[in-house]
Write a protein that holds these residues in place. Structure first.
Motif, PDB file in Angstrom:
ATOM      1  N   PRO A  24     -14.488 -29.428 -29.720  1.00 19.07           N
ATOM      2  CA  PRO A  24     -15.272 -30.296 -28.838  1.00 19.07           C
ATOM      3  C   PRO A  24     -14.917 -30.048 -27.368  1.00 19.07           C
ATOM      4  O   PRO A  24     -13.778 -29.750 -27.025  1.00 19.07           O
ATOM      5  CB  PRO A  24     -14.878 -31.704 -29.270  1.00 19.07           C
ATOM      6  CG  PRO A  24     -13.557 -31.557 -29.915  1.00 19.07           C
ATOM      7  CD  PRO A  24     -13.523 -30.178 -30.508  1.00 19.07           C
ATOM      8  N   LEU A  25     -15.911 -30.166 -26.514  1.00 20.33           N
ATOM      9  CA  LEU A  25     -15.735 -30.012 -25.082  1.00 20.33           C
ATOM     10  C   LEU A  25     -15.508 -31.394 -24.476  1.00 20.33           C
ATOM     11  O   LEU A  25     -16.428 -32.207 -24.377  1.00 20.33           O
ATOM     12  CB  LEU A  25     -16.968 -29.350 -24.468  1.00 20.33           C
ATOM     13  CG  LEU A  25     -16.968 -29.127 -22.971  1.00 20.33           C
ATOM     14  CD1 LEU A  25     -15.797 -28.234 -22.569  1.00 20.33           C
ATOM     15  CD2 LEU A  25     -18.284 -28.520 -22.548  1.00 20.33           C
ATOM     16  N   CYS A  26     -14.257 -31.681 -24.094  1.00 18.66           N
ATOM     17  CA  CYS A  26     -13.878 -32.974 -23.522  1.00 18.66           C
ATOM     18  C   CYS A  26     -13.767 -32.807 -22.012  1.00 18.66           C
ATOM     19  O   CYS A  26     -13.003 -31.966 -21.534  1.00 18.66           O
ATOM     20  CB  CYS A  26     -12.542 -33.442 -24.080  1.00 18.66           C
ATOM     21  SG  CYS A  26     -12.513 -33.511 -25.868  1.00 18.66           S
ATOM     22  N   LEU A  27     -14.526 -33.599 -21.264  1.00 19.71           N
ATOM     23  CA  LEU A  27     -14.554 -33.478 -19.816  1.00 19.71           C
ATOM     24  C   LEU A  27     -14.050 -34.745 -19.157  1.00 19.71           C
ATOM     25  O   LEU A  27     -14.366 -35.848 -19.584  1.00 19.71           O
ATOM     26  CB  LEU A  27     -15.972 -33.188 -19.331  1.00 19.71           C
ATOM     27  CG  LEU A  27     -16.590 -31.889 -19.818  1.00 19.71           C
ATOM     28  CD1 LEU A  27     -18.049 -31.815 -19.402  1.00 19.71           C
ATOM     29  CD2 LEU A  27     -15.825 -30.708 -19.268  1.00 19.71           C
ATOM     30  N   SER A  28     -13.288 -34.569 -18.100  1.00 18.80           N
ATOM     31  CA  SER A  28     -12.837 -35.671 -17.268  1.00 18.80           C
ATOM     32  C   SER A  28     -13.611 -35.610 -15.970  1.00 18.80           C
ATOM     33  O   SER A  28     -13.912 -34.527 -15.469  1.00 18.80           O
ATOM     34  CB  SER A  28     -11.334 -35.543 -16.998  1.00 18.80           C
ATOM     35  OG  SER A  28     -10.908 -36.546 -16.105  1.00 18.80           O
ATOM     36  N   GLY A  29     -13.938 -36.750 -15.413  1.00 17.08           N
ATOM     37  CA  GLY A  29     -14.694 -36.734 -14.171  1.00 17.08           C
ATOM     38  C   GLY A  29     -14.354 -37.888 -13.267  1.00 17.08           C
ATOM     39  O   GLY A  29     -14.075 -38.995 -13.722  1.00 17.08           O
ATOM     40  N   PHE A  30     -14.369 -37.610 -11.988  1.00 19.33           N
ATOM     41  CA  PHE A  30     -14.174 -38.628 -10.965  1.00 19.33           C
ATOM     42  C   PHE A  30     -15.372 -38.550 -10.037  1.00 19.33           C
ATOM     43  O   PHE A  30     -15.581 -37.544  -9.370  1.00 19.33           O
ATOM     44  CB  PHE A  30     -12.870 -38.386 -10.197  1.00 19.33           C
ATOM     45  CG  PHE A  30     -11.660 -38.430 -11.077  1.00 19.33           C
ATOM     46  CD1 PHE A  30     -11.073 -39.643 -11.398  1.00 19.33           C
ATOM     47  CD2 PHE A  30     -11.138 -37.282 -11.619  1.00 19.33           C
ATOM     48  CE1 PHE A  30      -9.967 -39.693 -12.232  1.00 19.33           C
ATOM     49  CE2 PHE A  30     -10.029 -37.312 -12.442  1.00 19.33           C
ATOM     50  CZ  PHE A  30      -9.443 -38.530 -12.752  1.00 19.33           C
ATOM     51  N   GLY A  31     -16.189 -39.567 -10.049  1.00 27.53           N
ATOM     52  CA  GLY A  31     -17.395 -39.577  -9.232  1.00 27.53           C
ATOM     53  C   GLY A  31     -18.651 -39.470 -10.069  1.00 27.53           C
ATOM     54  O   GLY A  31     -18.623 -39.085 -11.232  1.00 27.53           O
ATOM     55  N   ALA A  32     -19.757 -39.816  -9.424  1.00 29.43           N
ATOM     56  CA  ALA A  32     -21.038 -39.917 -10.125  1.00 29.43           C
ATOM     57  C   ALA A  32     -21.525 -38.590 -10.681  1.00 29.43           C
ATOM     58  O   ALA A  32     -21.989 -38.520 -11.827  1.00 29.43           O
ATOM     59  CB  ALA A  32     -22.085 -40.505  -9.173  1.00 29.43           C
ATOM     60  N   GLU A  33     -21.450 -37.522  -9.909  1.00 27.08           N
ATOM     61  CA  GLU A  33     -21.983 -36.236 -10.358  1.00 27.08           C
ATOM     62  C   GLU A  33     -21.190 -35.657 -11.532  1.00 27.08           C
ATOM     63  O   GLU A  33     -21.765 -35.113 -12.472  1.00 27.08           O
ATOM     64  CB  GLU A  33     -22.026 -35.240  -9.208  1.00 27.08           C
ATOM     65  CG  GLU A  33     -23.029 -35.608  -8.129  1.00 27.08           C
ATOM     66  CD  GLU A  33     -24.445 -35.718  -8.658  1.00 27.08           C
ATOM     67  OE1 GLU A  33     -24.863 -34.836  -9.433  1.00 27.08           O
ATOM     68  OE2 GLU A  33     -25.128 -36.688  -8.287  1.00 27.08           O
TER      69      GLU A  33
END
Length: 61
Positions: free
Chosen positions: A10-19
């Motif tokens: 699985p591709l697990c992504l972390s993100g900070f911010g709307a985009e």
């Protein structure tokens, strides 16, 4: 799951911010978020992550 990208992993992504949250909803299998961020969670869900897991965490000092 994004089998065409990583096979069975699985591709697990972390993100900070709307985009980045929206990108995680579009292409990721899971979203990793640190701290309570309802806007990022909404962006993730609205971009295709409505049925995908969200992993949350908090830093403790």
């Amino acid at each position: 799951m994004n089998e065409h990208i990583l096979g069975e992993i699985p591709l697990c992504l972390s993100g900070f911010g709307a985009e980045s949250a929206a990108m995680a909803g579009r292409v990721g299998d899971e979203f990793i978020i640190m701290g309570p961020d309802t806007e990022a969670l909404r962006r993730f869900r609205d971009a295709g992550g409505e049925d995908k897991p969200v992993l949350g965490g908090l830093k403790a000092h």
